[in-house]
Scaffold this motif. Structure first.
Motif, PDB file in Angstrom:
ATOM      1  N   GLU A 123       0.708  -1.223  -0.254  1.00 10.64           N
ATOM      2  CA  GLU A 123       0.147  -0.131   0.225  1.00 10.64           C
ATOM      3  C   GLU A 123       1.037   1.091   0.331  1.00 10.64           C
ATOM      4  O   GLU A 123      -0.105   2.291  -0.289  1.00 10.64           O
ATOM      5  CB  GLU A 123      -1.277   0.154   1.013  1.00 10.64           C
ATOM      6  N   TYR A 124       2.125   1.196   0.377  1.00  7.39           N
ATOM      7  CA  TYR A 124       3.026   2.444   0.715  1.00  7.39           C
ATOM      8  C   TYR A 124       3.909   2.592  -1.189  1.00  7.39           C
ATOM      9  O   TYR A 124       4.133   3.262  -1.106  1.00  7.39           O
ATOM     10  CB  TYR A 124       3.783   1.984   1.626  1.00  7.39           C
ATOM     11  N   ARG A 232      -1.607   6.606  11.450  1.00 12.37           N
ATOM     12  CA  ARG A 232      -0.267   5.411  10.248  1.00 12.37           C
ATOM     13  C   ARG A 232      -1.313   5.865   8.693  1.00 12.37           C
ATOM     14  O   ARG A 232      -2.548   5.402   8.664  1.00 12.37           O
ATOM     15  CB  ARG A 232      -0.640   4.258  10.903  1.00 12.37           C
ATOM     16  N   PRO A 233      -0.342   5.819   8.078  1.00  8.05           N
ATOM     17  CA  PRO A 233      -1.271   5.759   6.490  1.00  8.05           C
ATOM     18  C   PRO A 233      -1.438   4.773   5.792  1.00  8.05           C
ATOM     19  O   PRO A 233      -1.237   3.973   6.458  1.00  8.05           O
ATOM     20  CB  PRO A 233       0.445   6.701   6.098  1.00  8.05           C
ATOM     21  N   ALA A 234      -2.771   4.970   5.413  1.00  7.64           N
ATOM     22  CA  ALA A 234      -2.952   4.336   4.646  1.00  7.64           C
ATOM     23  C   ALA A 234      -2.543   3.934   3.205  1.00  7.64           C
ATOM     24  O   ALA A 234      -3.083   2.298   2.929  1.00  7.64           O
ATOM     25  CB  ALA A 234      -5.140   3.757   4.994  1.00  7.64           C
ATOM     26  N   LYS A 235      -2.667   4.546   2.672  1.00  7.09           N
ATOM     27  CA  LYS A 235      -2.149   3.625   1.538  1.00  7.09           C
ATOM     28  C   LYS A 235      -1.295   5.162   0.126  1.00  7.09           C
ATOM     29  O   LYS A 235      -2.006   6.366   0.782  1.00  7.09           O
ATOM     30  CB  LYS A 235      -3.211   3.534   0.616  1.00  7.09           C
ATOM     31  N   ARG A 246      -2.691   8.763   1.661  1.00  5.34           N
ATOM     32  CA  ARG A 246      -4.327   9.381   2.944  1.00  5.34           C
ATOM     33  C   ARG A 246      -3.591   8.820   3.722  1.00  5.34           C
ATOM     34  O   ARG A 246      -3.265   7.115   4.313  1.00  5.34           O
ATOM     35  CB  ARG A 246      -5.375   8.170   1.733  1.00  5.34           C
ATOM     36  N   ALA A 247      -4.367   8.981   5.023  1.00  2.86           N
ATOM     37  CA  ALA A 247      -4.525   9.135   6.382  1.00  2.86           C
ATOM     38  C   ALA A 247      -5.839   9.472   6.934  1.00  2.86           C
ATOM     39  O   ALA A 247      -6.307  10.071   6.429  1.00  2.86           O
ATOM     40  CB  ALA A 247      -3.091   9.390   7.227  1.00  2.86           C
ATOM     41  N   GLU A 248      -5.773   8.939   8.011  1.00  6.67           N
ATOM     42  CA  GLU A 248      -6.653   9.176   8.902  1.00  6.67           C
ATOM     43  C   GLU A 248      -6.331  10.149  10.335  1.00  6.67           C
ATOM     44  O   GLU A 248      -4.445   9.698  10.849  1.00  6.67           O
ATOM     45  CB  GLU A 248      -7.473   8.757  10.125  1.00  6.67           C
ATOM     46  N   ASP A 249      -5.656  11.188  10.003  1.00  5.34           N
ATOM     47  CA  ASP A 249      -6.585  12.566  11.544  1.00  5.34           C
ATOM     48  C   ASP A 249      -6.759  11.827  12.860  1.00  5.34           C
ATOM     49  O   ASP A 249      -7.758  12.152  12.668  1.00  5.34           O
ATOM     50  CB  ASP A 249      -6.298  13.807  11.002  1.00  5.34           C
ATOM     51  N   THR A 250      -6.134  11.418  13.149  1.00  8.46           N
ATOM     52  CA  THR A 250      -6.741  10.127  14.522  1.00  8.46           C
ATOM     53  C   THR A 250      -7.353  11.211  15.986  1.00  8.46           C
ATOM     54  O   THR A 250      -7.803  10.442  16.594  1.00  8.46           O
ATOM     55  CB  THR A 250      -5.977   8.841  14.559  1.00  8.46           C
ATOM     56  N   GLY A 253     -10.161  12.592  14.317  1.00  4.28           N
ATOM     57  CA  GLY A 253     -10.906  11.745  13.272  1.00  4.28           C
ATOM     58  C   GLY A 253     -11.598  11.630  12.245  1.00  4.28           C
ATOM     59  O   GLY A 253     -12.598  11.663  11.645  1.00  4.28           O
TER      60      GLY A 253
ATOM     61  N   CYS B  38      -3.976   3.399  15.905  1.00  5.43           N
ATOM     62  CA  CYS B  38      -3.269   3.840  14.855  1.00  5.43           C
ATOM     63  C   CYS B  38      -3.843   4.808  13.197  1.00  5.43           C
ATOM     64  O   CYS B  38      -3.620   5.949  12.620  1.00  5.43           O
ATOM     65  CB  CYS B  38      -1.909   3.226  13.533  1.00  5.43           C
ATOM     66  N   LYS B  40      -4.951   3.137  10.577  1.00  3.66           N
ATOM     67  CA  LYS B  40      -4.970   2.483   9.327  1.00  3.66           C
ATOM     68  C   LYS B  40      -6.446   2.324   8.578  1.00  3.66           C
ATOM     69  O   LYS B  40      -5.953   2.681   7.474  1.00  3.66           O
ATOM     70  CB  LYS B  40      -3.882   1.689   9.341  1.00  3.66           C
ATOM     71  N   ARG B  56     -11.945   2.369  13.166  1.00  2.00           N
ATOM     72  CA  ARG B  56     -10.882   2.791  13.909  1.00  2.00           C
ATOM     73  C   ARG B  56     -11.803   3.279  15.287  1.00  2.00           C
ATOM     74  O   ARG B  56     -11.841   3.092  16.699  1.00  2.00           O
ATOM     75  CB  ARG B  56     -10.775   4.323  14.097  1.00  2.00           C
TER      76      ARG B  56
END
Ligand SMILES: Cc1cc2nc3c(=O)[nH]c(=O)nc-3n(C[C@H](O)[C@H](O)[C@H](O)COP(=O)(O)OP(=O)(O)OC[C@H]3O[C@@H](n4cnc5c(N)ncnc54)[C@H](O)[C@@H]3O)c2cc1C
Ligand code: SF4
Ligand code: SF4
Ligand code: SF4
Lengths: 339, 193
Positions: A123-124, A232-235, A246-250, A253, B38, B40, B56
């Motif tokens: 994915e990276y 953690r970046p998803a892709k 693309r990631a989530e800013d946790t 949210g 995380c 992801k 999540r």
């Protein structure tokens, strides 16, 4: 036999091995260091800058190599490694890769770590897209970029941490310990080269436990204006000549995207195959992953007359590698003094 | 007047229950305590843009035992089970499996889905699997359109697909339909009460 003729074999010419050789030689015993590469200095020799004091890592190793060269008790053999060995009473009879046969009274393993293959994270896009680099490759790139025109420098750089670390699915469950710090450093160095560049560090946690580490990481955020995004970046997907992250800013949210020119992966540090092989040859202990393990109560010892230092035991920063090299040397010296 | 509780709802996390977490561990063979928080999963989810609660956060809500909220969330019915989240999750948390479990639980407890007709679709689809061992799209679409009173929905696309040979109007049964029917007999998914 005169004690001063006692000889130690040090395998690996990185910072840890050099420190051990210098100390053993300095105490009046013989130290033979073998390094499989042409060049001494290990990883440090390939770095552009260093945490936590922004000093020059290559100068540090050059200084250690010079000390070793000037010490008549230290012999360094590059392009050399160990082929086989067997124990004869208190000595190791060792055959080197150049077919030399030598006897040693103690061994110090200082072979460093290896790296997780980042292409396992499909994915990276490491290996598929040109501008996705590992952290070590990026150190060389920083050097290269020194001579680039400003308009050719990347404008947006994304750093991904924990690639293959803290991953029980595709990687290793442990934390590689030093990548939070060198990622902060690399992002900061990128900002030094191009203050207009936008640098984003994607993180799950940032770990800065060490003398001056927290201050270092904060200064990268506050003085050099590197943006930390928790997630953690998803892709990564190519889009209009850029690499879309693309990631989530946790913390918020919400999904976030970054169109990056370059991506730097902090891939896990893992045990080297050749270390595991050497452990077999010399009767050293290894842990569940393949890192050299210590005998309880003897933090630098891993077998009978076998010691270790640096990254072959677990990822460690340069200061720790030097401490460990010196500590292993102290044990070798104590052993030789008692013999 | 604004109801602040809607957007600032304090959770008494010392009073939460572990039972949902344990049920999920047992039924979905996935331990949400392994979640590293995380993001992801949410970052890469194919349908997160239409989820009211992203993956999540779903895991997090299981941790705090917010079962009522989970059973009525819309995301239950928008997860397409694409498996992207599990594939990428550093702890292999099986989110689509958890979604299945929660969906079945919501359905069996009669918790109404937040969108019209999703339960109808779910019911018709399962029925078709029971009858044919597979889902004949044409039949399912027609049945769904009739029962949901949307008689011409997607008709144009359906015709196009038909002429391209992508839609077979005659439902075919799989060879071993008995096995499928036995599965349905063994696991009766009925509404309670
Ligand atoms: C990208 C990156 C950035 C870093 N940045 C910093 C920083 O800014 N500050 C900091 O303090 N630390 C930093 N570090 C950590 C630092 O590189 C290590 O602490 C240090 O290199 C450890 O030294 P070592 O001697 O244990 O291992 P290494 O440097 O890996 O040296 C091991 C040596 O052993 C040799 N060898 C291996 N196997 C054999 C064999 N079988 N026979 C003979 N020779 C062998 C290798 O060729 C190598 O030369 C960074 C690390 C990385 C990966
Ligand atoms: S040191 Fe930081 S980047 Fe490296 S594995 Fe640990 S948490 Fe991840
Ligand atoms: S990807 Fe896995 S570990 Fe990360 S937040 Fe989602 S469920 Fe948790
Ligand atoms: S399986 Fe469901 S939750 Fe997971 S990525 Fe796909 S749509 Fe999202």
């Amino acid at each position: 036999m005169n004690n001063s003729e006692k000889t130690a074999l040090i395998i690996g010419g990185g910072l840890a091995g050099l420190e051990a050789a210098n100390k053993i030689g300095g105490a009046g015993y013989k130290a033979i260091l073998v390094e499989k590469e042409e060049q001494l200095g290990g990883i440090m020799k390939q770095l552009y800058g260093s945490f936590p004091r922004w000093d020059n890592p290559r100068e540090l190793v050059d200084q250690k190599v010079k000390m070793a060269q000037e010490n008549p008790n230290v012999t360094m053999k590059t392009n050399t490694t160990v082929k086989s060995a067997h124990k004869k009473d208190q000595t190791f009879v060792v055959e080197l890769s150049n077919n030399e046969q030598m006897e040693f009274d103690a061994v110090v393993l200082a072979t460093g770590f290896d790296f997780y293959d980042a292409s396992q994270y499909g994915e990276y896009g490491y290996g598929a897209f040109d501008n996705v680099l590992t952290a070590l490759e990026f150190e060389a790139k920083l050097k290269e970029m020194e001579s680039w025109d400003k308009e050719d420098l990347p404008q947006v750089v994304a750093f991904f941490k924990c690639v293959g670390s803290r991953d029980r699915s595709k990687g290793y469950p442990y934390c590689s310990k030093i990548c939070c710090m060198f990622t902060a450093k690399e992002a900061g160095l990128m900002k030094d080269l191009n203050p207009d560049a936008k640098c984003f560090v994607f993180y799950m946690d940032y770990r800065a436990a060490g003398k001056e580490y927290e201050e270092f990481a904060r200064s990268v955020m506050e003085d050099k204006h590197v943006r930390y995004v928790r997630g953690r970046p998803a892709k990564v997907l190519p889009e209009n000549g850029k690499l879309m992250v693309r990631a989530e800013d946790t913390l918020m949210g919400v999904p976030v995207e970054v169109a990056a020119d370059m991506i730097v992966l902090a891939n896990a540090m893992i045990p080297a195959e050749s270390t595991i092989e050497l452990a077999g040859i010399f009767g050293a202990k290894i842990d569940q992953y393949g890192f050299i393990d210590y005998i309880p109560g003897h933090p630098t010892q891993t077998g009978d007359r076998v010691f270790f230092a640096g990254g072959c035991g677990f990822p460690v920063e340069s200061l720790g590698a030097q401490y460990q090299g010196a500590a292993a040397a102290a044990d070798v010296i104590a052993l030789f003094t008692q013999d | 007047m604004l109801n602040t509780a809607d957007f600032y709802h304090v959770l008494r996390i010392d009073q939460t229950s572990n039972s949902l977490r344990e049920e999920i561990k047992e039924h979905c063979h996935t331990d949400i305590e392994m979640c590293l928080e995380c993001g992801k999963c949410s970052g890469g989810c194919s349908n997160a843009h239409i989820f009211d609660i992203t993956p999540r956060k779903i895991i997090q809500l299981i941790k705090v035992g917010e079962e009522a909220k989970l059973l009525k969330m819309d995301a239950l019915w928008s997860c397409v089970a694409c498996q992207l989240c599990v594939d990428r999750c550093p702890s292999s948390i099986n989110i689509p499996r958890i979604m299945d479990y929660l969906r079945e639980k919501a359905y069996s407890q009669g918790v109404p889905a937040s969108r019209p007709n999703v339960e109808l679709f779910h019911e018709l689809m399962l029925n078709n699997i029971k009858r044919f061992g597979r889902v004949p799209e044409a039949l399912l679409s027609v049945e769904f359109n009739i029962r949901s009173k949307q008689y011409t929905k997607d008709a144009e696309m359906g015709m196009k697909m038909f002429f391209k040979g992508k839609l077979n109007p005659i439902p075919a049964r799989i060879k071993n339909i008995k096995q499928v029917q036995r599965m349905f007999r063994d696991i009766p998914a009925q509404r309670e009460g």
